[in-house]
Scaffold this motif. Structure first.
Motif, short mmCIF file in Angstrom:
data_model
loop_
_atom_site.label_atom_id
_atom_site.label_comp_id
_atom_site.label_asym_id
_atom_site.label_seq_id
_atom_site.Cartn_x
_atom_site.Cartn_y
_atom_site.Cartn_z
N LEU A 263 2.01 0.88 3.63
CA LEU A 263 1.58 0.90 5.38
C LEU A 263 2.63 -0.70 4.92
CD1 LEU A 263 -0.03 -0.38 7.55
CD2 LEU A 263 -2.03 -1.39 6.12
N ASP A 264 3.46 -1.04 5.64
CA ASP A 264 3.92 -2.25 6.64
C ASP A 264 3.12 -2.92 7.86
OD1 ASP A 264 5.90 -3.94 6.93
OD2 ASP A 264 7.60 -2.73 7.49
N VAL A 265 2.59 -3.82 7.21
CA VAL A 265 1.64 -4.67 8.51
C VAL A 265 2.57 -5.62 8.90
CG1 VAL A 265 0.10 -6.00 8.63
CG2 VAL A 265 -0.35 -4.10 6.73
N GLY A 266 2.51 -5.83 10.40
CA GLY A 266 3.40 -6.65 10.82
C GLY A 266 4.80 -6.11 10.06
N GLY A 267 5.24 -4.46 10.47
CA GLY A 267 6.66 -4.38 10.26
C GLY A 267 7.29 -3.96 11.34
N GLY A 268 6.75 -4.27 12.53
CA GLY A 268 8.07 -4.74 13.46
C GLY A 268 8.44 -3.29 14.15
N THR A 269 10.45 -3.94 14.07
CA THR A 269 10.96 -2.63 14.10
C THR A 269 11.55 -1.86 13.31
OG1 THR A 269 13.12 -3.53 13.26
CG2 THR A 269 12.50 -4.22 15.50
N GLY A 270 10.34 -2.03 11.63
CA GLY A 270 10.71 -1.08 10.71
C GLY A 270 12.19 -1.57 9.86
N ARG A 271 12.12 -2.66 9.99
CA ARG A 271 13.54 -3.13 9.71
C ARG A 271 13.64 -3.12 8.09
NH1 ARG A 271 14.52 -8.44 8.10
NH2 ARG A 271 12.27 -9.65 8.59
#
Length: 188
Positions: A40-48
């Motif tokens: 899980l990438d929390v606050g991951g935005g654009t997925g960069r």
């Protein structure tokens, strides 16, 4: 559930041109990847950041409060974008073997609640990595002042304060500093 508009919607199409991508090799090292399970990438935005981790876990969920940022993440193969608030994660307890938050903690409204939620969704034996600017550095303090001047609600914490909150929950955090960046690593 909250407002689906975000301070970051307007910058979403340009975000990856403006902000540097952290080296994925370092992130893989800190998250102990590859690993079986979900990230899980929390606050991951654009997925960069998450895009560089595809193939190292079974699946990657990118959670963000900005619809504009998630539209950009949707264009990247292997990512599952989800709208949500970090203060109240829409996932079952222990769902993720890896949880990541890069350069997002200081943007969140209720940072205490976020730390509890990150630990809640992390599976036993799982790894949490929070990467943030190190507020001990003058350059980070200048960025913090700039963000306040343009109306962002950023609240930067010293790494020791983040670690103390995690320790109060019964976990042993490690603080790793490199230049103006810090990483807090927790194994649940």
């Amino acid at each position: 559930m909250g407002n689906k508009n975000s301070d970051f919607d307007w910058v979403a199409p340009y975000y990856e041109r403006i902000f540097r991508m952290p080296p994925s090799g370092e992130i893989k090292h800190w998250l102990k990847l590859p690993f079986k399970g979900w990230l899980l990438d929390v606050g991951g935005g654009t997925g960069r950041v998450a895009a560089g981790l595809v193939g190292t876990v079974e699946g990657i969920v990118v959670l963000d409060a900005s619809i504009g940022m998630l539209r950009q993440a949707r264009r990247k193969p292997g990512l599952f974008p989800v709208w949500g608030m970090a203060e109240c994660l829409p996932f079952q307890t222990g769902k993720f073997t890896r949880v990541l938050m890069v350069d997002a903690f200081h943007h969140l409204k209720d940072q205490e609640a976020v730390l509890g939620e990150l630990m809640r969704v992390l599976a036993p034996g799982g790894v949490l990595v929070i990467e943030e600017p190190d507020y001990h550095h003058w350059a980070v303090k200048v960025v913090a002042l700039f963000e306040r001047c343009i109306g962002m609600r950023s609240r930067f914490w010293y790494p020791e304060d983040i670690a103390a909150r995690i320790k109060a929950m019964g976990y042993i955090p490690e603080i790793h500093k490199h230049g103006t960046t810090l990483r807090i690593l927790v194994v649940k």
